[in-house]
Each structure stands twice: as C-alpha cells, then as structure tokens.
Write a protein that holds these residues in place. Structure first.
Motif, PDB file in Angstrom:
ATOM      1  N   ASP A  77       0.803  -1.226   0.000  1.00 29.93           N
ATOM      2  CA  ASP A  77       0.000   0.000   0.000  1.00 29.93           C
ATOM      3  C   ASP A  77       0.835   1.274   0.000  1.00 29.93           C
ATOM      4  O   ASP A  77       0.289   2.369   0.162  1.00 29.93           O
ATOM      5  CB  ASP A  77      -0.920   0.012   1.229  1.00 29.93           C
ATOM      6  CG  ASP A  77      -1.922  -1.140   1.205  1.00 29.93           C
ATOM      7  OD1 ASP A  77      -2.301  -1.559   0.096  1.00 29.93           O
ATOM      8  OD2 ASP A  77      -2.317  -1.603   2.296  1.00 29.93           O
ATOM      9  N   THR A  79       2.413   4.548  -1.016  1.00 30.75           N
ATOM     10  CA  THR A  79       1.996   5.524  -2.030  1.00 30.75           C
ATOM     11  C   THR A  79       3.138   6.456  -2.420  1.00 30.75           C
ATOM     12  O   THR A  79       2.916   7.460  -3.095  1.00 30.75           O
ATOM     13  CB  THR A  79       0.822   6.366  -1.494  1.00 30.75           C
ATOM     14  OG1 THR A  79       1.218   7.011  -0.265  1.00 30.75           O
ATOM     15  CG2 THR A  79      -0.395   5.482  -1.232  1.00 30.75           C
ATOM     16  N   SER A  81       6.120   8.136  -4.360  1.00 28.38           N
ATOM     17  CA  SER A  81       6.408   8.264  -5.789  1.00 28.38           C
ATOM     18  C   SER A  81       7.668   7.485  -6.132  1.00 28.38           C
ATOM     19  O   SER A  81       8.461   7.121  -5.248  1.00 28.38           O
ATOM     20  CB  SER A  81       6.598   9.735  -6.153  1.00 28.38           C
ATOM     21  OG  SER A  81       7.787  10.240  -5.559  1.00 28.38           O
TER      22      SER A  81
END
Length: 321
Positions: A77, A79, A81
């Motif tokens: 999970d 996130t 970049s």
C-alpha cells in the motif's frame, strides 16, 4: 530472623514500570542484536520507521551489514512516488558501503539507478528486477561489465530483448541462475528463438533457467540443451511453441532433473498467467508421459496405426497453437 528479614521484598530495589522496562530492554540490546533485527524487519521498514526511533537506532541503521541485502519489492500500500523510492534505495546503497551483494527492485528501477548500483559495489551476486519497464537494453548492457561476481539474474516482465542477455552472458562468467520471464499468452501465435540462442551461445555454466511465457520453439530449446550442459532445472511453463515429444522429450527427461512443462500448473508462479487449461501434473505425475518418451518414428507409427483419438486429444490441442 535477620537473614529472613534481609530477603524481605520491601528491601529489594523498586521494580520498573512496564513501560520503563520495555524501553530499557530495547535500548539495552547489544548493537549486533539490533542489527540482526533490522535485517529481519526489512529495507522499507528500517528506512521509513526504525531509524527514526532514536539516535542509537539511527546510528545502527547505518551499519553496512544491514544493507548487504536490499529488498524493495511487494511494496503493497505504499503511495510513495518513484522518485522517493529511488532516493530511499540510493540511501540504502550508500549505507552498504560497497558490501551490497543482493538487491531486488520492483517497478521503479531505471538505467540511472542500475548505474548507481554498479558503481557502488563490485560484490553484487543477485540482481532481481520485477516489472521495471524503464530499464532499457542499453542501460543493462552498460553495467554488465561492472558485475563480474553476478550469480543470479531475475528479470520478470520487461521490455528487454536478447541484446542484454548476450552482454550479460559474456560479462558475467559466474552466472548460474537466470530468470527471463514475460506474460504468457497463446495468441497471437509468435515464434522467436532469439532469447534462447543468446542464452545458449553465452551462458555455458548456467544451472537454473526459467523462461516463463517465452516464444522459443523446439529449435531454441535444443540449442539451450546443447549450449548449457550443466542445466539442473528448466522452467518452460507457458512456452506454448515447445512440444516435448519424441527424442527431444526423452533428452529433456534424461538431462534435466527438475523440468517444468509448458502446460504445467502456474499455481506457484507469482505473476499473472493464463490458467484455462489442464496441467501435465494431473495426467502424468512424473512430468513426462509415455507418449513423450517415444522416438519420433515410433510416435508417428503409434499415432497412425493404433493409437486411439482419445489418447492424443491433448497433443492435438497443444498443436492448435
């Protein structure tokens, strides 16, 4: 009586609270124990959390021992970049101080990051790139000569061609394991032996080979058997252009100890795979059927002079593709 009173609980040092005991236990752990725990915790957790707990842990997190193996796949999970993941990976590489031997990257690897890895260590033995579409033929070729100790290369799901395979084969004489996988599909029908010929021509010391979903034909497989005489295991699942019958099937059975057939189960394969067909395992638990080990002449004779259609239904089905 005095002896008895001296052992009275009231005379013992005051007990620590549970919170204090927990804190003291963690901080009192020997440095090498904390390092071992960090190795178990994993790259992402150490970089994101553990090293921020206290100055002691931050100092321990710079121990090169922890970063001999860097694993940045199955990020779940997260996130972050790609740029942030790239920065985290480079920090881990810096902490390894040239001792990095094993690195796994999923999705965010680039040619620039590969160059950073190769320039930071000459000890790399295992490189695993998963769905790293930004890695190019040119980028992988550029670092091949800097990986003289490489023993295992895993490239699963990529846009790479035979070119870096040839370069890796010539530059990495210690390579023993190669995984060069793509997404398997039966149509459109494509035949291509370039990967197989590149492997056969440059990797004679190879012991373990996985070519999941490759488009090689029997000619490519024969080249691999000739060019890689030390092969112990060979995974040809979803290589739908290969037919392990006759002399070729018998040779595979004799030469390869652990052979996975084109239509074997993909249950233990970690990526997407077509699974709408039966497995050889169901009909032939040994992995090779009686039909497979017939000679080419015997097979033709058996098919046209006595073999019932039902006995060859699977064979006919495979050759439709």
């Amino acid at each position: 009586m005095e002896a008895s009173s001296s052992s009275c609980p009231s005379q013992l040092p005051p007990l620590l609270s549970s919170a204090e005991a927990e804190q003291r236990n963690w901080l009192d752990l020997p440095r090498d124990v904390v390092s071992a725990i960090f190795v178990k915790v994993g790259t992402i957790e150490v970089l994101r959390n553990a090293r921020r707990v206290c100055s002691l842990w931050r100092n321990v997190s710079k121990d090169p021992f922890i970063w001999r193996t860097i694993d940045m796949h199955q990020l779940g999970d997260l996130t972050d970049s790609d740029d942030i993941l790239d920065d985290m990976c480079r920090l881990a590489i810096d902490h390894s101080s040239g001792q990095l031997t094993d690195i796994t990257i999923e999705e965010f690897a680039t040619d620039s990051l590969l160059k950073y890895i190769a320039d930071s260590t000459s000890q790399l033995r295992r490189l695993r790139l998963i769905r790293c579409y930004s890695v190019t033929d040119e980028g992988l070729c550029a670092i091949a000569e800097k990986l003289p100790q490489l023993e295992e290369l895993d490239i699963s799901i990529s846009n790479l061609s035979k070119v870096p395979l040839e370069t890796i084969g010539r530059s990495c004489p210690h390579l023993r394991t190669l995984k060069f996988n793509i997404e398997g599909y039966k149509s459109p029908h494509i035949e291509c032996n370039e990967d197989a010929f590149a492997i056969a021509g440059t990797m004679p010391a190879l012991c373990h080979l996985q070519l999941f979903g490759n488009k090689l034909t029997n000619d490519g497989l024969l080249a691999i058997l000739d060019g890689c005489p030390n092969l112990i295991s060979l995974d040809l699942r979803q290589c739908f252009n290969v037919s392990l019958i006759g002399n070729l099937g018998r040779r595979c059975a004799e030469q390869i100890k652990d052979l996975r057939h084109p239509y074997d189960s993909t249950a233990d394969y970690p990526f997407e795979a077509e699974d709408d067909y039966g497995s050889f395992d169901e009909d032939y638990p040994s992995g090779i059927s009686d039909i497979d080990i017939l000679s080419d002449y015997e097979y033709d004779f058996y098919e046209f002079s006595g073999g019932s259609p039902s006995e060859f239904s699977d064979y006919d089905y495979y050759n439709d593709y």
